[in-house]
Design a protein around this motif. Structure first.
Motif, PDB file in Angstrom:
ATOM      1  N   LYS A 103       0.855  -1.192   0.000  1.00 21.01           N
ATOM      2  CA  LYS A 103       0.000   0.000   0.000  1.00 21.01           C
ATOM      3  C   LYS A 103       0.893   1.245   0.000  1.00 21.01           C
ATOM      4  CE  LYS A 103      -3.146   0.043   3.145  1.00 21.01           C
ATOM      5  NZ  LYS A 103      -3.846  -0.175   4.442  1.00 21.01           N
ATOM      6  N   SER A 104       1.612   1.459  -1.094  1.00 22.46           N
ATOM      7  CA  SER A 104       2.470   2.632  -1.207  1.00 22.46           C
ATOM      8  C   SER A 104       2.467   3.108  -2.652  1.00 22.46           C
ATOM      9  CB  SER A 104       3.903   2.310  -0.780  1.00 22.46           C
ATOM     10  OG  SER A 104       4.513   1.417  -1.684  1.00 22.46           O
ATOM     11  N   ARG A 105       2.783   4.368  -2.833  1.00 20.04           N
ATOM     12  CA  ARG A 105       2.870   4.902  -4.181  1.00 20.04           C
ATOM     13  C   ARG A 105       4.019   4.247  -4.938  1.00 20.04           C
ATOM     14  NH1 ARG A 105       4.106   9.514  -2.861  1.00 20.04           N
ATOM     15  NH2 ARG A 105       6.323   9.534  -3.436  1.00 20.04           N
ATOM     16  N   LEU A 106       5.146   4.011  -4.232  1.00 17.49           N
ATOM     17  CA  LEU A 106       6.301   3.422  -4.892  1.00 17.49           C
ATOM     18  C   LEU A 106       5.965   2.050  -5.471  1.00 17.49           C
ATOM     19  CD1 LEU A 106       9.357   3.551  -5.529  1.00 17.49           C
ATOM     20  CD2 LEU A 106       9.739   2.347  -3.374  1.00 17.49           C
ATOM     21  N   TYR A 107       5.277   1.222  -4.710  1.00 14.21           N
ATOM     22  CA  TYR A 107       4.965  -0.121  -5.205  1.00 14.21           C
ATOM     23  C   TYR A 107       3.956  -0.055  -6.348  1.00 14.21           C
ATOM     24  CZ  TYR A 107       3.702  -5.017  -5.447  1.00 14.21           C
ATOM     25  OH  TYR A 107       3.474  -6.290  -5.896  1.00 14.21           O
ATOM     26  N   ALA A 108       3.009   0.877  -6.257  1.00 16.38           N
ATOM     27  CA  ALA A 108       2.024   1.016  -7.339  1.00 16.38           C
ATOM     28  C   ALA A 108       2.709   1.390  -8.644  1.00 16.38           C
ATOM     29  CB  ALA A 108       0.977   2.062  -6.960  1.00 16.38           C
ATOM     30  N   GLU A 109       3.755   2.210  -8.560  1.00 14.87           N
ATOM     31  CA  GLU A 109       4.442   2.662  -9.766  1.00 14.87           C
ATOM     32  C   GLU A 109       5.502   1.675 -10.242  1.00 14.87           C
ATOM     33  OE1 GLU A 109       6.005   6.442  -8.693  1.00 14.87           O
ATOM     34  OE2 GLU A 109       4.045   7.454  -8.719  1.00 14.87           O
ATOM     35  N   HIS A 110       6.087   0.912  -9.298  1.00 17.15           N
ATOM     36  CA  HIS A 110       7.202   0.028  -9.662  1.00 17.15           C
ATOM     37  C   HIS A 110       7.060  -1.342  -8.980  1.00 17.15           C
ATOM     38  CE1 HIS A 110       9.341   3.390 -11.497  1.00 17.15           C
ATOM     39  NE2 HIS A 110       9.092   4.096 -10.403  1.00 17.15           N
ATOM     40  N   PRO A 111       6.029  -2.103  -9.294  1.00 16.86           N
ATOM     41  CA  PRO A 111       5.879  -3.425  -8.668  1.00 16.86           C
ATOM     42  C   PRO A 111       7.003  -4.388  -9.035  1.00 16.86           C
ATOM     43  CG  PRO A 111       4.325  -3.172 -10.495  1.00 16.86           C
ATOM     44  CD  PRO A 111       4.952  -1.823 -10.271  1.00 16.86           C
ATOM     45  N   ASP A 112       7.708  -4.087 -10.129  1.00 17.61           N
ATOM     46  CA  ASP A 112       8.806  -4.956 -10.565  1.00 17.61           C
ATOM     47  C   ASP A 112      10.081  -4.720  -9.768  1.00 17.61           C
ATOM     48  OD1 ASP A 112       8.708  -2.376 -11.784  1.00 17.61           O
ATOM     49  OD2 ASP A 112      10.278  -2.996 -13.184  1.00 17.61           O
ATOM     50  N   TRP A 113      10.092  -3.761  -8.861  1.00 19.18           N
ATOM     51  CA  TRP A 113      11.295  -3.444  -8.108  1.00 19.18           C
ATOM     52  C   TRP A 113      11.509  -4.359  -6.903  1.00 19.18           C
ATOM     53  CZ3 TRP A 113      12.208   2.575  -7.652  1.00 19.18           C
ATOM     54  CH2 TRP A 113      12.500   3.074  -8.930  1.00 19.18           C
ATOM     55  N   VAL A 114      10.550  -5.214  -6.604  1.00 13.96           N
ATOM     56  CA  VAL A 114      10.711  -6.105  -5.455  1.00 13.96           C
ATOM     57  C   VAL A 114      11.239  -7.461  -5.939  1.00 13.96           C
ATOM     58  CG1 VAL A 114       8.842  -4.972  -4.187  1.00 13.96           C
ATOM     59  CG2 VAL A 114       8.351  -7.034  -5.521  1.00 13.96           C
ATOM     60  N   TYR A 115      11.851  -8.212  -5.021  1.00 15.56           N
ATOM     61  CA  TYR A 115      12.264  -9.578  -5.348  1.00 15.56           C
ATOM     62  C   TYR A 115      11.031 -10.409  -5.665  1.00 15.56           C
ATOM     63  CZ  TYR A 115      16.963  -8.601  -3.594  1.00 15.56           C
ATOM     64  OH  TYR A 115      18.227  -8.087  -3.416  1.00 15.56           O
ATOM     65  N   GLN A 116      11.107 -11.186  -6.737  1.00 20.02           N
ATOM     66  CA  GLN A 116       9.963 -12.008  -7.133  1.00 20.02           C
ATOM     67  C   GLN A 116      10.426 -13.107  -8.076  1.00 20.02           C
ATOM     68  OE1 GLN A 116       7.335  -9.629  -9.937  1.00 20.02           O
ATOM     69  NE2 GLN A 116       8.696  -8.012  -9.159  1.00 20.02           N
ATOM     70  N   VAL A 117       9.640 -14.158  -8.115  1.00 21.38           N
ATOM     71  CA  VAL A 117       9.896 -15.283  -9.007  1.00 21.38           C
ATOM     72  C   VAL A 117       8.711 -15.392  -9.947  1.00 21.38           C
ATOM     73  CG1 VAL A 117      10.244 -17.777  -9.158  1.00 21.38           C
ATOM     74  CG2 VAL A 117      11.294 -16.478  -7.277  1.00 21.38           C
ATOM     75  N   ASP A 118       8.985 -15.455 -11.241  1.00 19.67           N
ATOM     76  CA  ASP A 118       7.915 -15.503 -12.239  1.00 19.67           C
ATOM     77  C   ASP A 118       6.886 -16.582 -11.913  1.00 19.67           C
ATOM     78  OD1 ASP A 118       8.459 -13.445 -13.993  1.00 19.67           O
ATOM     79  OD2 ASP A 118       9.916 -14.607 -15.141  1.00 19.67           O
ATOM     80  N   GLY A 119       5.633 -16.191 -11.915  1.00 18.57           N
ATOM     81  CA  GLY A 119       4.551 -17.148 -11.725  1.00 18.57           C
ATOM     82  C   GLY A 119       4.294 -17.532 -10.280  1.00 18.57           C
ATOM     83  N   ARG A 120       5.023 -16.962  -9.344  1.00 16.50           N
ATOM     84  CA  ARG A 120       4.858 -17.312  -7.936  1.00 16.50           C
ATOM     85  C   ARG A 120       4.292 -16.125  -7.157  1.00 16.50           C
ATOM     86  NH1 ARG A 120       5.005 -22.774  -7.961  1.00 16.50           N
ATOM     87  NH2 ARG A 120       6.898 -23.535  -8.990  1.00 16.50           N
ATOM     88  N   PRO A 121       3.433 -16.400  -6.168  1.00 11.47           N
ATOM     89  CA  PRO A 121       2.887 -15.298  -5.375  1.00 11.47           C
ATOM     90  C   PRO A 121       3.951 -14.685  -4.474  1.00 11.47           C
ATOM     91  CG  PRO A 121       2.227 -17.412  -4.445  1.00 11.47           C
ATOM     92  CD  PRO A 121       2.928 -17.719  -5.748  1.00 11.47           C
ATOM     93  N   LEU A 122       3.742 -13.435  -4.088  1.00  9.64           N
ATOM     94  CA  LEU A 122       4.635 -12.740  -3.171  1.00  9.64           C
ATOM     95  C   LEU A 122       4.242 -13.033  -1.732  1.00  9.64           C
ATOM     96  CD1 LEU A 122       4.857  -9.261  -4.947  1.00  9.64           C
ATOM     97  CD2 LEU A 122       6.519 -11.124  -5.030  1.00  9.64           C
ATOM     98  N   THR A 123       5.223 -13.170  -0.887  1.00  6.49           N
ATOM     99  CA  THR A 123       5.002 -13.437   0.529  1.00  6.49           C
ATOM    100  C   THR A 123       5.204 -12.153   1.326  1.00  6.49           C
ATOM    101  OG1 THR A 123       5.830 -15.693   0.281  1.00  6.49           O
ATOM    102  CG2 THR A 123       5.741 -14.798   2.522  1.00  6.49           C
ATOM    103  N   LEU A 124       4.206 -11.807   2.129  1.00  7.95           N
ATOM    104  CA  LEU A 124       4.346 -10.655   3.009  1.00  7.95           C
ATOM    105  C   LEU A 124       4.931 -11.096   4.346  1.00  7.95           C
ATOM    106  CD1 LEU A 124       1.028  -8.634   2.522  1.00  7.95           C
ATOM    107  CD2 LEU A 124       3.286  -8.116   1.603  1.00  7.95           C
ATOM    108  N   ILE A 125       5.917 -10.364   4.821  1.00 11.51           N
ATOM    109  CA  ILE A 125       6.432 -10.503   6.179  1.00 11.51           C
ATOM    110  C   ILE A 125       6.383  -9.117   6.802  1.00 11.51           C
ATOM    111  CG2 ILE A 125       8.441 -11.027   7.607  1.00 11.51           C
ATOM    112  CD1 ILE A 125       9.235 -13.159   5.668  1.00 11.51           C
ATOM    113  N   ARG A 126       5.739  -9.011   7.952  1.00  9.05           N
ATOM    114  CA  ARG A 126       5.521  -7.724   8.618  1.00  9.05           C
ATOM    115  C   ARG A 126       4.799  -6.761   7.676  1.00  9.05           C
ATOM    116  NH1 ARG A 126       8.896  -4.556  10.555  1.00  9.05           N
ATOM    117  NH2 ARG A 126       8.338  -4.450  12.759  1.00  9.05           N
ATOM    118  N   ASN A 127       3.918  -7.318   6.831  1.00 10.22           N
ATOM    119  CA  ASN A 127       3.112  -6.526   5.898  1.00 10.22           C
ATOM    120  C   ASN A 127       3.966  -5.727   4.908  1.00 10.22           C
ATOM    121  OD1 ASN A 127       0.421  -7.167   6.921  1.00 10.22           O
ATOM    122  ND2 ASN A 127       1.034  -6.021   8.747  1.00 10.22           N
ATOM    123  N   GLN A 128       5.108  -6.243   4.528  1.00  9.14           N
ATOM    124  CA  GLN A 128       5.959  -5.505   3.618  1.00  9.14           C
ATOM    125  C   GLN A 128       6.739  -6.455   2.711  1.00  9.14           C
ATOM    126  OE1 GLN A 128       7.887  -3.730   7.114  1.00  9.14           O
ATOM    127  NE2 GLN A 128       9.868  -4.429   6.348  1.00  9.14           N
TER     128      GLN A 128
END
Length: 684
Positions: free
Chosen positions: A379-404
């Motif tokens: 829930k941030s402007r940065l993530y809305a504009e750049h969701p590709d900036w976080v660590y991620q694996v193609d086709g896999r869901p993202l895991t939240l830890i401490r809501n971040q």
């Protein structure tokens, strides 16, 4: 051709030599200067059966092909074998090269004696001179041999969990192996990349230690070798691995610092403290201010009015720095939003954030701020504009830890964004202190389109470059290292920081144990410690406000309690303790520190000595003597390193000979209400 080399340290030496076939390097001697003159205590004198010669030798660093059974420092797919390829030493660094002529791997083993200390730093530099890529499965920094005897090794290490970091543990390893690691992307709360080794047959005999300068995932293990010596291996984890070394590419391992002392763990701690001061360099002379942090008083409910109210109270006590913790920026009303959008919530501060900062400084306080640059909230402007900036694996869901989520700091555009954000904050507002936190380990450690990227190394490198940038561009800004408490206290971070936050646990008896372990590894000028009203998570026994103050005075004093809840009497006592701390601060931060007894003793005590002045901090942690209701004697603290025939005088005018203080001990009287004491002694 020269085949043996000795590195001279302040009072110790370290000698290595090529084995007769020039296939690897061996340790010959390590200890007080001069131990190299005589037969090696490390060399294997017997025949080998079912293993190779290298498996029984005190090898400094070897690939798996040459040392297949007892534990290799480097593992390359397809294995590797090498021979000596030349001495490339410079004035400051011993550099000995080895080459695998089949796969083209060229490895330079590097040694640097840290000036004025008994610390030797080691690392390896790997270059792929071949035509094909190499896959590295294990990347150690060094192998370290200790000449233990038939009883095995006594290992002292630091372990725990969140709220219980740096817990001192000791185990005897008569055979087999011992292992610690972190896969958290930071050194972590559970284990610290630090280890001390002693001969198990000797009570606190000579001690040998290692400490890894790496801010990412790591591994450390110790094994009793076939010859009976103890060998430690430490380095970064290939996470995610393996690490791909392309043709023509070069890879440098993290540095592993080695230290030794004939004076046991106390002496080893002194060597590490000396090294902490060496790493600080000229910044050691920077005043570490008494700070107030508003987190425990307000948490996310940050408003200019409430913060100024606390700042006014803090200034009256003699506090020198006011730090606003989490909750000052846009969208940060709880832990579900805001991270990444590092713009002040102007509506929370009458006249704006800049006017609020000026009001704090007008009270005579420096201003500090909490940030967590590597994290982002969904829930941030940065993530809305750049969701590709976080660590991620193609086709896999993202895991939240401490809501971040965690930003991929190794991406150039992410690095530039974070650097720009920090520049904007530090140039827009007169910020003199930055608390850098990191609360979220990586989970989906991937970068789509870059399947072979060395993500852990890239993240750590970017983190280090950001800290280096702050040091160079903002030399007057003090940096505090924090990672959910003490999760990032490695030497690489410490060398770029001014203080370290050892734990989120500030309860008195819990914190005493945490600080006891921390001071085995780092010097007091790095140890940030707060006075709060928090109850113990593991030892809830209440202690006085004085106990909490004396405890926090053992390092860099801070306050985190809600000052509006303190009584006038408590504030008066706090002002007196802060004034006393300012008098002894130079001795605490720069003097020789010796922990005499820890939290398991009825009286815990730390001694600080500089020139003709001695400061003793002591705490009552156990059962009282019963006096004066029953027969009993004073509790005593034997002091260290005093001149026997000198006279030492305390603030009350009482006189003691150095011999009395060393052999009989400094007397302290504990009662139910008097559970902590500061004693200042001057040598006449």
């Amino acid at each position: 051709m020269k085949t043996q080399w000795t590195l001279q340290l302040r009072s110790t030496s370290y000698t290595v030599a090529l084995e007769p076939g020039h296939r690897w390097l061996e340790l010959v001697a390590w200890g007080p200067r001069g131990v190299e003159h005589g037969p090696s205590a490390f060399a294997n004198r017997g025949a080998v059966h079912f293993i190779t010669e290298a498996d029984a030798a005190p090898v400094e660093y070897a690939p798996r092909g040459q040392r297949p059974f007892s534990g290799a420092d480097l593992a390359v797919a397809g294995d590797s074998w090498w021979r000596f390829d030349g001495d490339e030493s410079t004035e400051d660094v011993l550099r000995l090269a080895f080459l695998d002529e089949v796969n083209g791997l060229r490895t330079v083993l590097c040694y640097r004696a840290e000036p004025g200390t008994d610390v030797l730093c080691r690392w390896a530099e790997l270059t792929n001179t071949g035509a094909s890529a190499l896959e590295i499965e294990r990347l150690g920094s060094a192998g370290v041999s200790v000449a233990t005897g038939p009883a095995g090794a006594r290992l002292t290490y630091l372990t725990g969990q969140w709220l219980q970091e740096f817990t001192r543990r000791t185990t005897v390893l008569p055979a087999g192996g011992f292992r610690m690691e972190s896969r958290f992307g930071v050194p972590g709360h559970a284990h610290v990349p630090w280890l001390a080794v002693q001969d198990a047959a000797v009570d606190d005999g000579p001690a040998y230690g290692v400490s890894l300068a790496w801010s990412g995932s790591w591994e450390l293990d110790a094994d009793i070798e076939p010859s009976g010596l103890t060998r430690v291996r430490a380095g970064r984890l290939a996470s995610p691995g393996p690490i791909r070394l392309a043709p023509g590419s070069r890879l440098v391992t993290p540095e592993l610092a080695l230290a030794s002392s004939v004076d046991g763990l106390h002496g080893l701690a002194s060597v590490w403290h000396e090294y902490s001061r060496f790493l600080a360099g000229p910044r050691l002379d920077r005043r570490r201010p008494v700070l107030y942090n508003s987190w425990e008083a307000t948490e996310f409910d940050v408003s200019g009015e409430r913060q100024l109210e606390l700042a006014e109270q803090a200034a009256k006590l003699g506090v020198e720095l006011f730090v606003v913790d989490d909750g000052w920026f846009t969208g940060r009303h709880d832990d579900t939003g805001g991270l990444g959008d590092w713009t002040p919530e102007e509506s929370s501060f009458e006249g704006g954030f800049g006017a609020f900062v000026d009001s704090v400084r007008a009270l005579g306080l420096d201003f500090g701020l909490w940030v967590e640059p590597e994290a982002v909230s969904p829930k941030s402007r940065l993530y809305a504009e750049h969701p590709d900036w976080v660590y991620q694996v193609d086709g896999r869901p993202l895991t939240l830890i401490r809501n971040q989520l965690l930003l991929d700091l190794g991406r150039p555009e992410v690095f530039e964004y974070v650097r720009g954000m920090l520049d904007t904050l530090l140039t827009t507002y007169p910020i003199g202190y930055l608390k850098w936190d990191m609360n979220r380990p990586p989970t989906e450690r991937g970068r789509p389109g870059f399947p072979t990227a060395d993500l852990d190394a890239e993240h750590v490198d970017a983190y280090h470059r950001l800290l280096d940038h702050l040091r160079v561009k903002y030399p007057d800004v003090l940096i505090e290292s924090c990672s959910g408490g003490g999760g990032r206290a490695d030497l690489a971070t410490v060398s770029r920081s001014d203080v370290v936050w050892p734990s989120d646990n500030t309860a008195p008896l819990d914190r005493l144990a945490i600080q006891d372990g921390f001071l085995l590894m780092h010097a007091p000028h790095l140890m940030s410690s707060w006075v709060t009203d928090s109850p113990g998570a593991f030892d809830p026994r209440p202690r006085s406000l004085r106990f909490r103050f004396v405890l926090a005075m053992a390092g860099v004093l801070g306050i985190g309690a809600d000052l509006n809840r303190w009584t006038p009497e408590q504030r008066d006592e706090a002002a007196e303790m802060i004034a006393l701390y300012k008098e002894i601060r130079p001795i605490v931060h720069k003097g020789q520190c010796r922990v005499h007894s820890g939290p398991s003793s009825p009286t815990a005590a730390i001694q600080y000595t500089m020139d003709s002045m001695v400061v003793v901090l002591a705490w009552s942690t156990g059962q009282l003597t019963g006096a004066p209701l029953t027969p009993g004697r004073s509790s005593r603290i034997p002091l260290h390193g005093l001149v026997s025939d000198a006279v030492y005088i305390d603030a009350e005018g009482a006189e003691y000979s150095g011999a009395h203080l060393r052999h009989v001990g400094l007397p302290v009287e504990w009662t139910e209400t008097h559970d902590a004491q500061v004693v200042v002694l001057h040598r006449s």
